[in-house]
Design an enzyme around this catalytic site. Structure first.
Site, PDB file in Angstrom:
ATOM      1  N   HIS B  34       0.820  -1.190   0.000  1.00  0.00           N
ATOM      2  CA  HIS B  34       0.000   0.000   0.000  1.00  0.00           C
ATOM      3  C   HIS B  34       0.860   1.247   0.000  1.00  0.00           C
ATOM      4  O   HIS B  34       1.754   1.389  -0.803  1.00  0.00           O
ATOM      5  CB  HIS B  34      -0.990  -0.052   1.180  1.00  0.00           C
ATOM      6  CG  HIS B  34      -2.018  -1.121   1.004  1.00  0.00           C
ATOM      7  ND1 HIS B  34      -3.128  -0.939   0.257  1.00  0.00           N
ATOM      8  CD2 HIS B  34      -2.050  -2.400   1.440  1.00  0.00           C
ATOM      9  CE1 HIS B  34      -3.842  -2.057   0.260  1.00  0.00           C
ATOM     10  NE2 HIS B  34      -3.190  -2.961   0.969  1.00  0.00           N
ATOM     11  N   THR B  35       0.599   2.139   0.900  1.00  0.00           N
ATOM     12  CA  THR B  35       1.275   3.426   0.898  1.00  0.00           C
ATOM     13  C   THR B  35       2.784   3.293   0.941  1.00  0.00           C
ATOM     14  O   THR B  35       3.331   2.559   1.739  1.00  0.00           O
ATOM     15  CB  THR B  35       0.830   4.228   2.133  1.00  0.00           C
ATOM     16  OG1 THR B  35      -0.518   3.898   2.409  1.00  0.00           O
ATOM     17  CG2 THR B  35       0.976   5.690   1.878  1.00  0.00           C
ATOM     18  N   GLN B  36       3.442   4.036   0.038  1.00  0.00           N
ATOM     19  CA  GLN B  36       4.905   3.983   0.052  1.00  0.00           C
ATOM     20  C   GLN B  36       5.426   5.165   0.847  1.00  0.00           C
ATOM     21  O   GLN B  36       4.662   5.928   1.379  1.00  0.00           O
ATOM     22  CB  GLN B  36       5.482   4.070  -1.363  1.00  0.00           C
ATOM     23  CG  GLN B  36       4.553   3.654  -2.472  1.00  0.00           C
ATOM     24  CD  GLN B  36       3.955   4.857  -3.196  1.00  0.00           C
ATOM     25  OE1 GLN B  36       3.589   5.847  -2.575  1.00  0.00           O
ATOM     26  NE2 GLN B  36       3.832   4.771  -4.503  1.00  0.00           N
ATOM     27  N   PHE B 153      -4.996   3.813  -2.914  1.00  0.00           N
ATOM     28  CA  PHE B 153      -3.954   3.584  -1.899  1.00  0.00           C
ATOM     29  C   PHE B 153      -2.582   3.413  -2.541  1.00  0.00           C
ATOM     30  O   PHE B 153      -1.744   2.662  -2.038  1.00  0.00           O
ATOM     31  CB  PHE B 153      -4.292   2.361  -1.031  1.00  0.00           C
ATOM     32  CG  PHE B 153      -5.161   2.718   0.129  1.00  0.00           C
ATOM     33  CD1 PHE B 153      -6.515   2.448   0.101  1.00  0.00           C
ATOM     34  CD2 PHE B 153      -4.618   3.355   1.242  1.00  0.00           C
ATOM     35  CE1 PHE B 153      -7.331   2.802   1.164  1.00  0.00           C
ATOM     36  CE2 PHE B 153      -5.413   3.712   2.310  1.00  0.00           C
ATOM     37  CZ  PHE B 153      -6.774   3.438   2.271  1.00  0.00           C
ATOM     38  N   TRP B 157       3.523  10.635  -4.647  1.00  0.00           N
ATOM     39  CA  TRP B 157       3.890  11.364  -3.420  1.00  0.00           C
ATOM     40  C   TRP B 157       4.458  12.739  -3.764  1.00  0.00           C
ATOM     41  O   TRP B 157       5.649  12.967  -3.622  1.00  0.00           O
ATOM     42  CB  TRP B 157       4.911  10.546  -2.626  1.00  0.00           C
ATOM     43  CG  TRP B 157       4.878  10.835  -1.164  1.00  0.00           C
ATOM     44  CD1 TRP B 157       5.343  11.946  -0.534  1.00  0.00           C
ATOM     45  CD2 TRP B 157       4.357   9.976  -0.140  1.00  0.00           C
ATOM     46  NE1 TRP B 157       5.143  11.837   0.824  1.00  0.00           N
ATOM     47  CE2 TRP B 157       4.542  10.632   1.092  1.00  0.00           C
ATOM     48  CE3 TRP B 157       3.758   8.707  -0.145  1.00  0.00           C
ATOM     49  CZ2 TRP B 157       4.145  10.084   2.318  1.00  0.00           C
ATOM     50  CZ3 TRP B 157       3.374   8.159   1.070  1.00  0.00           C
ATOM     51  CH2 TRP B 157       3.560   8.841   2.283  1.00  0.00           C
TER      52      TRP B 157
END
Lengths: 291, 278
Positions: B34-36, B153, B157
């Site tokens: 999921h989120t990096q 998700f 960024w």
């Protein structure tokens, strides 16, 4: 060499006893009925021109542009069935986009011609489809300057991208013509459509072979292309037509490596000279007749 | 605690050996990530609207955590004559978006517009076609991409500023980030700039009316001053930056500007700074 293909010409992909696919040959007939399209490979760029036969007086002038752009630096003009031409351009754009996605660089014109040839050929191998009813002329310029990788961050190595031969000249003008069979060749001058015989004769008169040391500049190419279209239009004298012209130059030239429409002023000047040259020929002919 | 689901509820690795995911159903061989977290990052981007256009600036540094890794990174990316995007945050996501926008620009160029560009006197400009997408359109597009990725998700960024002109050639400036948040204001900044530069910019341009009166010179001066302040106070910044001005006449982008007029004289009066041996 026309012959009746009785029995072997109803299905695509079927060989006749003398080894021909008649559907492909009939597709060529569709091309021969279309407005003339030409391409000229000049020393520092490529010119593409099209004789757009006007089908309706209700159409807006200078609208309905038919010479298409692929990526930034390549143009395609086709003669024959218009929707087939659109489809081929759409595929070329997809090929260019997928090349860019993989290699992060614009597709070389040679590779694009190869992919288009392969695509057109595919439509000669199944009886469920028909061959393309267009011959497409592909003209483009591969950049002669170092082109940054897509999305480049930073400067990269001082020697630039790898795999280069020292002192070799990069890039250049390319002109290809793809036929309904999928066969394609590179040309200095290419013509297709109704007035192609006259156009080819005129193109041969121009010195275009760089190996023989003779090439023309882009500006001359624009004037010649307009003149040749006017000459080729004699085949369809009874119909009105519009001249559409585009060009691609080197990065250091007028279009900065991009495929663009020839500016209105330059095009109108070229048309004026073309008309004058035709009138000149008529006067000569009249003169001869009086004798 | 190891937050990744594949680490919970299984027999201990040191007793039974590491779990072999090849025995899972084929759709679960590779765990869903999921989120990096961002790896190579750019810091603030700042921008200011003035009477006839927008000024935008960002420094040329890409940091690898606390390491000032790449010092020739241009974070201002022109889109067409009317729009420029400044990226803060992950550099590889910046590259992805740059490539995406390049593809978008190529596609837009295919459209048979034939609408002539008009200059400030209302005369047609020979040979120029009006760009189809304005900065406003570009911002809308980027917002949608960013929000979609956040909903999946798998965010890009970044925190970015879109600066340029809208459809009516009026100055346009807006923000978009990894969460899909968007907002617009006469002055904007991302990252540390939002804390350190915005107060300065807001003093110069408190509202839209003040922005319409601001001259180009004053706008550029304010932005340069803010870049200096950011170098003083942002520990992940650099003294070389890129600055761009977009107005009706076009876009001017300068990519190797050096900060001027810095004063580090305060260091003399503090123990441990400069050439002191305390």
């Amino acid at each position: 060499m026309t012959s009746i293909g009785t029995g072997y010409d109803l299905s695509n992909s079927v060989y006749s006893p003398d080894g021909r696919n008649f559907q492909v040959e009939y597709a060529v007939k569709a091309v021969e009925n279309g407005g003339t399209a030409i391409g000229i490979r000049c020393k520092d760029g490529v010119v593409l021109a099209l004789e757009k036969l006007v089908t309706s007086k209700l159409q807006k002038k200078d609208a309905n542009r038919r010479i298409a752009t692929v990526d930034r630096n390549v143009g395609i003009v086709s003669a024959g069935l218009l929707p087939d031409g659109h489809h081929l351009v759409s595929r070329a754009r997809d090929e260019a986009s997928s090349w860019r996605s993989t290699y992060k660089a614009p597709i070389p014109v040679t590779s694009l011609a190869d992919r288009m040839g392969a695509y057109v050929q595919m439509y000669t191998t199944s009886s469920g489809v028909r061959p393309f009813g267009v011959t497409a002329i592909l003209g483009g310029w591969d950049a002669e300057t170092e082109v940054d990788v897509d999305g480049v961050v930073g400067k990269g190595p001082s020697t630039g991208a790898g795999g280069k031969t020292k002192g070799a000249k990069e890039g250049g003008a390319y002109l290809y013509m793809i036929e309904p069979s999928g066969a394609y060749w590179g040309y200095y001058g290419a013509a297709t459509g109704k007035g192609r015989q006259a156009a080819k004769a005129e193109l041969e008169k121009l010195d275009l072979d760089p190996k023989k040391g003779a090439t023309i500049s882009l500006e001359e190419g624009v004037k010649e292309a307009a003149r040749i279209i006017y000459v080729a239009h004699e085949e369809s004298k009874d119909k009105e037509f519009e001249l559409e012209m585009t060009w691609v130059s080197a990065v250091s030239g007028p279009t900065k490596g991009k495929h663009e429409e020839v500016p209105k002023a330059l095009r109108e000047e070229a048309e004026r000279l073309a008309k004058k040259s035709l009138e000149g020929e008529d006067e000569e002919d009249d003169g001869k007749m009086e004798e | 605690m190891n937050h990744l689901p594949q680490a919970w509820g299984r027999p201990r690795d040191d007793v039974y050996g590491q779990y072999n995911s090849a025995y899972l159903p084929s759709s679960h061989h590779n765990p869903t990530t999921h989120t990096q977290s961002p790896i190579v990052t750019g810091t603030s981007v700042i921008a200011l609207k003035y009477s006839t256009g927008v000024v935008i600036a960002a420094d040329n540094l890409a940091s690898y955590g606390s390491l000032a890794r790449f010092t020739d990174v241009h974070r201002l990316k022109p889109f067409n004559r009317k729009a420029i995007v400044g990226f803060g945050g992950d550099v590889s996501d910046m590259q992805y978006l740059t490539r995406l926008l390049k593809g978008l620009d190529t596609q837009e160029n295919y459209a048979d517009g034939s609408v002539a560009e008009v200059d400030s006197d209302g005369d047609e400009v020979e040979g120029e076609e009006k760009p189809h997408m304005s900065a406003k359109n570009l911002h809308a597009y980027l917002s949608k991409v960013l929000y979609k990725r956040r909903t999946d998700f798998n965010p890009l960024w970044n925190a970015l500023l879109v600066a340029g002109l809208d459809e009516d050639d009026k100055p346009f400036l807006a923000f978009a980030d990894l969460l899909g948040t968007t907002y617009s204001s006469p002055s904007l900044a991302t990252g540390f700039g939002a804390h350190l530069a915005q107060p300065i910019l807001r003093r110069v341009v408190p509202d839209e009316k003040a922005s319409e009166k601001l001259s180009r010179e004053d706008a550029v001066k304010a932005v340069r001053e803010c870049m200096k302040v950011l170098f003083y106070r942002d520990a992940r910044s650099m003294n070389e930056y890129s600055i761009a001005v977009v107005d009706r006449e076009g876009m001017k982008l300068k990519e190797s500007e050096k900060l001027e007029g810095q004063s580090w004289a305060f260091a003399e009066g503090i123990k441990g700074y400069g050439t002191q041996t305390v």
